[in-house]
Design a protein around this motif. Structure first.
Motif, PDB file in Angstrom:
ATOM      1  N   ALA A  47      75.388  88.325  22.967  1.00  0.00           N
ATOM      2  CA  ALA A  47      74.472  87.319  23.501  1.00  0.00           C
ATOM      3  C   ALA A  47      74.627  87.171  25.008  1.00  0.00           C
ATOM      4  O   ALA A  47      75.693  87.436  25.575  1.00  0.00           O
ATOM      5  CB  ALA A  47      74.728  85.965  22.832  1.00  0.00           C
ATOM      6  N   LEU A  48      73.542  86.714  25.603  1.00  0.00           N
ATOM      7  CA  LEU A  48      73.542  86.314  27.010  1.00  0.00           C
ATOM      8  C   LEU A  48      72.610  85.125  27.173  1.00  0.00           C
ATOM      9  O   LEU A  48      71.459  85.172  26.728  1.00  0.00           O
ATOM     10  CB  LEU A  48      73.078  87.462  27.913  1.00  0.00           C
ATOM     11  CG  LEU A  48      72.940  87.080  29.394  1.00  0.00           C
ATOM     12  CD1 LEU A  48      74.310  86.836  29.998  1.00  0.00           C
ATOM     13  CD2 LEU A  48      72.174  88.130  30.165  1.00  0.00           C
ATOM     14  N   VAL A  49      73.116  84.065  27.795  1.00  0.00           N
ATOM     15  CA  VAL A  49      72.306  82.893  28.125  1.00  0.00           C
ATOM     16  C   VAL A  49      72.546  82.600  29.598  1.00  0.00           C
ATOM     17  O   VAL A  49      73.700  82.520  30.046  1.00  0.00           O
ATOM     18  CB  VAL A  49      72.693  81.675  27.259  1.00  0.00           C
ATOM     19  CG1 VAL A  49      71.796  80.484  27.576  1.00  0.00           C
ATOM     20  CG2 VAL A  49      72.604  82.028  25.774  1.00  0.00           C
ATOM     21  N   ALA A  50      71.466  82.465  30.367  1.00  0.00           N
ATOM     22  CA  ALA A  50      71.616  82.290  31.808  1.00  0.00           C
ATOM     23  C   ALA A  50      70.497  81.408  32.341  1.00  0.00           C
ATOM     24  O   ALA A  50      69.384  81.417  31.820  1.00  0.00           O
ATOM     25  CB  ALA A  50      71.599  83.647  32.511  1.00  0.00           C
ATOM     26  N   GLY A  51      70.799  80.670  33.385  1.00  0.00           N
ATOM     27  CA  GLY A  51      69.793  79.816  33.994  1.00  0.00           C
ATOM     28  C   GLY A  51      70.412  78.548  34.539  1.00  0.00           C
ATOM     29  O   GLY A  51      71.648  78.407  34.627  1.00  0.00           O
ATOM     30  N   GLU A  52      69.589  77.590  34.853  1.00  0.00           N
ATOM     31  CA  GLU A  52      70.051  76.357  35.482  1.00  0.00           C
ATOM     32  C   GLU A  52      70.434  75.314  34.430  1.00  0.00           C
ATOM     33  O   GLU A  52      70.024  74.149  34.490  1.00  0.00           O
ATOM     34  CB  GLU A  52      68.969  75.839  36.430  1.00  0.00           C
ATOM     35  CG  GLU A  52      68.636  76.850  37.531  1.00  0.00           C
ATOM     36  CD  GLU A  52      67.539  76.362  38.458  1.00  0.00           C
ATOM     37  OE1 GLU A  52      67.783  75.385  39.198  1.00  0.00           O
ATOM     38  OE2 GLU A  52      66.440  76.956  38.433  1.00  0.00           O
ATOM     39  N   TYR A  53      71.231  75.734  33.471  1.00  0.00           N
ATOM     40  CA  TYR A  53      71.572  74.881  32.338  1.00  0.00           C
ATOM     41  C   TYR A  53      72.513  73.740  32.742  1.00  0.00           C
ATOM     42  O   TYR A  53      73.390  73.894  33.600  1.00  0.00           O
ATOM     43  CB  TYR A  53      72.235  75.708  31.233  1.00  0.00           C
ATOM     44  CG  TYR A  53      71.289  76.563  30.438  1.00  0.00           C
ATOM     45  CD1 TYR A  53      70.637  76.069  29.316  1.00  0.00           C
ATOM     46  CD2 TYR A  53      71.022  77.888  30.808  1.00  0.00           C
ATOM     47  CE1 TYR A  53      69.767  76.851  28.576  1.00  0.00           C
ATOM     48  CE2 TYR A  53      70.156  78.680  30.074  1.00  0.00           C
ATOM     49  CZ  TYR A  53      69.529  78.159  28.960  1.00  0.00           C
ATOM     50  OH  TYR A  53      68.664  78.939  28.234  1.00  0.00           O
ATOM     51  N   HIS A  54      72.324  72.605  32.089  1.00  0.00           N
ATOM     52  CA  HIS A  54      73.273  71.493  32.157  1.00  0.00           C
ATOM     53  C   HIS A  54      74.442  71.832  31.234  1.00  0.00           C
ATOM     54  O   HIS A  54      74.255  72.322  30.117  1.00  0.00           O
ATOM     55  CB  HIS A  54      72.578  70.208  31.696  1.00  0.00           C
ATOM     56  CG  HIS A  54      73.490  69.046  31.513  1.00  0.00           C
ATOM     57  ND1 HIS A  54      74.163  68.441  32.551  1.00  0.00           N
ATOM     58  CD2 HIS A  54      73.846  68.363  30.382  1.00  0.00           C
ATOM     59  CE1 HIS A  54      74.888  67.439  32.079  1.00  0.00           C
ATOM     60  NE2 HIS A  54      74.712  67.374  30.777  1.00  0.00           N
TER      61      HIS A  54
END
Length: 847
Positions: A192-199
């Motif tokens: 998996a990969l999760v990326a971004g301006e996450y809180h």
């Protein structure tokens, strides 16, 4: 040409040839809004030097292929495969490519939040979609270690299966590089990969086996909705329970849970990096049943860390075991370790009815399905794979005993950790732990289709006692298997206005008739309930006296699980045209007001709505719709202020309102000129009310746009799309058809909402032209739109409101002559079966 398909035989051939040691995956997420850079290095061995095989890569622009230091002709990449020839004993494959961001939730999905224009990415790889992001050997039994290196904007959060490293700034840019450590051995589909301006919110779990770092993530615009205290508590309860029950430490080091937008499913068990649909972080008030289902999903994915991720199926034939086990284990954990102690009642009221419906469709299949290729796998994420399988495991636990079942699991995890297995490996471990022969049990339960029906056969003497008592078992003609069942038989008496259980007998049922001598001499009760405790998977039928008791006193049955069995039997009898729609609706109105299981309170109105709109005699439908509307209004007005019942009835009433009086109340609740004590008309309820008005032509485009301006979020855009779709105009239907079927730029979740709303009951004249459009679309949609979009429109946009003998005949003719993809025909065939059931139910309601 194979395209994106892969057969079981091809996978077996490749697995016999190769062992994969490692993947090094470098992803550059700074190259644009449409594509990203993907460089993959795979190290693997070959048992037959000089042999040939292939690697998988979908939808990429390949710049370079290097095998063992030699450049490979780019023409080797064709039809979603990279041909590899002249393999050595030890090999290194390097593929440098550009891959495409997804808008369908498959591969690496890219989302721009309309609330603040922030960018969010997440991966979804099950079944075969890691190959949309990096080069793979895309099958579960070629496990390897993975090392991800990701270049992304420096202010982003980047999360993967391994612990997140500190980002390294790239000099002269606004980017950074995340160099993740190597993972444990795992299958490609759970990377998996999760990326971004996450809180981000971090925590830890301190357990018997050490510390597990925890992370919770969501979009910045919904961070106030992240009820992290509740979620962390549930996570810690799950770890404490599973580590003890499985006697095996959590195997993946850290545990991140990420709530992501436009997600196609409830969640995905990526190892140490679990993704959930962010609708699980509600912005408006929800009933208890919502949180119970969310807890089930959280614990379902956690159970997968052991069953599916630590020990993984060799091939997708055992998909059922992966999902069924997690479904069983999550409910077992909820009841044993959380506040959701009545979770099995909710399972009976919702998930099990899903299984019963699926198992009676023409597309039914054994729990252990013959998933001969990926195309077969992708349509078998259904009620049989999940809920029937979980029900069957619950029966197996009753058959062998919970302690013996868990002992077998512990042996199984130790023996196959970080490797692959088949169902026979688990069965052998359970046989050793329980001392029971289980091969024959597995054959009759897992390798056959269909659901049995159990009924009581008895004689009563002059004193009112049972002279004889037996359980009769039958099966559908097309699926004649008669199974063994461990069941409870409950005897219930009407005592001072309450239906209370006098006693229960557990017994093994086998064959078409099983005598139960323990009940001979017992006084006949007011209600005989077969499968009391819901130990097995079977339809039940009530004798005449018991049915009368259930119909007249369902609200007086003290035990919630017993009521769930009665609700299920009544709904099943209605679907089977054995109970009239009028009687079912009356039963729901009588019992739902005092029902304590909030899953039933949420689900029963949905069943009744289907019955009113599709199963009722058309000649009496207007009267029944009025009865249903009036009944729900009475329930709404009498519900305790602020209660879950009140909210559930408000939602149900909005969908049922169709008279001027009813729609006037809906409009008044929306504009605030009328109130119901304790009922807060929040954002989601506003959309529910507005959609009800739009359905009957009382909210036009301008009014929908006005509401959207109040709620310019992705959820608001999705709800507005639904409200536009249900408007009773030809123009609205035409636009909805274009958005769902023809356009490529509509986000997957928005498309799903449009498709779901399209076949609106009561709009038959508007839907008439779409029967032929639907059948024409079904000819090619699978190839033209892919699995996700095609399955959505085929399932939801089947024109059910056009139920009639003529429509049935037309669809039958199409099925006989169409050359459409078998997966597409499956959905059409299921819609046809639902329509035929509706016709039979209408005939029964006419009597």
């Amino acid at each position: 040409m194979p395209g994106t398909n892969l057969t079981r035989e091809e996978a077996a051939t490749r697995a016999a040839l190769l062992d994969v040691a490692s993947y090094a995956v470098e992803l550059d997420l700074t190259t644009g809004e449409q594509t990203f850079g993907s460089t993959t290095t795979i190290r693997f061995t070959c048992r037959e030097p000089g042999a040939a095989t292939f690697a998988d890569l979908v939808g990429a622009t390949v710049h370079e292929i290097v095998l063992n230091g030699e450049t490979v002709d780019p023409a080797a990449y064709a039809d979603s495969r990279i041909a590899l020839t002249g393999l050595a004993a030890d090999n290194e494959l390097v593929v440098r490519a550009d891959c495409t961001y997804s808008r369908t939730g498959e591969g690496l999905h890219r989302f721009v939040d309309p609330a603040d224009d922030r960018v969010y990415l997440y991966s979804q790889f099950e079944v075969p979609d890691a190959r949309r992001v990096y080069t793979t050997f895309e099958q579960p039994d070629l496990k390897a270690t993975f090392t991800f290196t990701v270049t992304a904007p420096a202010h982003w959060k980047v999360v993967s299966n391994a612990p997140t490293p500190a980002p390294e700034p790239v000099e002269g840019t606004e980017s950074a590089v995340w160099r993740f450590p190597e993972t444990e051995r795992m299958s490609t589909y759970i990377t998996a990969l999760v990326a971004g301006e996450y809180h981000e919110v971090l925590d830890t779990y301190e357990g018997a086996h050490g510390t597990i770092p925890l992370g919770h993530y969501c979009r910045q615009s919904i961070k106030e909705q992240l009820d992290v205290d509740e979620l962390v508590e549930l996570t810690k309860q799950g770890f404490a329970f599973f580590e003890d029950a499985f006697d095996f430490p959590y195997p993946f080091g850290k545990y991140d849970q990420l709530y992501v937008p436009e997600y196609n499913m409830g969640a995905m068990e990526n190892a140490g990096c679990v993704t959930f649909r962010d609708e699980y972080l509600p912005r408006s008030r929800q009933v208890h049943a919502f949180y119970e289902q969310r807890a089930n999903t959280v614990l379902h994915e956690m159970a997968h860390m052991w069953f599916g991720d630590l020990v993984t199926m060799k091939w997708w034939d055992d998909l059922w075991l992966n999902e069924s086990f997690a479904e069983w284990a999550s409910h077992h954990a909820m009841v044993s370790a959380t506040k959701y102690t009545e979770a099995w009642t909710g399972f009976t009221n919702a998930r099990k009815n899903w299984a019963y419906r699926q198992d009676q469709l023409p597309s039914t299949h054994p729990i252990a399905a013959d998933n001969h290729d990926l195309a077969a796998v992708e349509v078998n994420f259904d009620g049989i794979t999940y809920a029937k399988g979980a029900s069957t495991l619950k029966q197996l636990v009753a058959w062998v005993g919970i302690d013996e079942f868990l002992a077998g699991l512990r042996e199984y995890f130790r023996a196959h950790q970080f490797a692959n297995s088949e169902f026979g490996d688990l069965l052998a471990a359970l046989e050793r732990s329980s001392g029971r022969e289980l091969d024959s049990w597995a054959r009759e339960w897992l390798q056959t289709s269909g659901v049995n029906t159990l009924s009581a056969a008895f004689e009563v003497d002059e004193a009112g006692a049972f002279r004889s008592f037996a359980v009769q078992q039958s099966a559908a003609e097309a699926f004649p298997t008669i199974r063994r069942h461990r069941i409870g038989i409950g005897l219930y008496d009407l005592v001072e206005g309450r239906v209370v259980r006098r006693s229960v007998v557990e017994t093994d049922v086998a064959g078409e008739r099983t005598e139960v001598p323990e009940l001979v001499g017992e006084r006949q009760p007011d209600l005989v309930l077969l499968n009391d405790g819901d130990l097995t998977y079977a339809k039940i039928r009530l004798d005449e006296r018991s049915l009368a008791t259930a119909v007249e006193h369902v609200d007086a049955v003290e035990d919630s699980l017993a009521r769930a069995l009665l609700w299920g039997a009544a709904w099943d009898m209605t679907r089977d045209a054995e109970m009239s729609t009028k009687d079912f609706v009356a039963l729901v109105l009588r019992g739902i007001g005092t029902e304590t299981d909030l899953t039933a309170v949420s689900r029963l109105p949905l069943y009744a709505r289907t019955a009113v709109n599709l199963y009722s005699d058309p000649a009496g439908r207007t009267e029944l719709k009025a009865t249903w509307e009036r009944g729900l209004r009475g329930l709404l007005e009498s519900a305790d202020p602020g209660s879950d019942h009140q909210l559930a009835f408000a939602r149900a009433y909005a969908s049922a309102a169709h008279t001027d009086e009813g729609l006037d109340l809906v409009a008044a609740l929306l504009d605030g000129s009328a109130t119901v004590e304790g009922l807060t008309v929040d954002t989601d309820l506003r959309w529910t009310l507005l959609t009800a008005l739009a359905t009957h032509g009382r909210a036009d485009e301008a009014r929908i746009g006005e509401e959207l301006s109040r709620d310019n979020t992705i959820s608001g855009q999705e709800r507005a799309a639904m409200a536009r779709t249900v408007r009773p105009t030809a123009e609205a239907k035409a636009q909805a058809w274009r958005d769902a079927i023809e356009r490529d730029d509509v986000p997957n979740e928005t498309q799903r909402q449009i498709a779901y709303a399209f076949p609106t009951a009561g709009q038959e004249e508007l839907l008439e032209p779409y029967l032929e459009k639907y059948l024409q679309m079904a000819e090619t949609v699978w190839e033209e739109r892919g699995t996700q979009r095609a399955s959505t429109v085929l399932e939801y946009m089947f024109p059910m409101p056009l139920v009639s003998p003529a429509t049935v005949e037309r669809v039958q003719t199409w099925l006989e002559h169409s050359r459409a993809n078998p997966a597409a025909k499956r959905y059409v065939r299921e819609g046809l079966d639902d329509m035929q059931r509706a016709l039979a139910a209408q005939e029964r309601d006419r009597a």
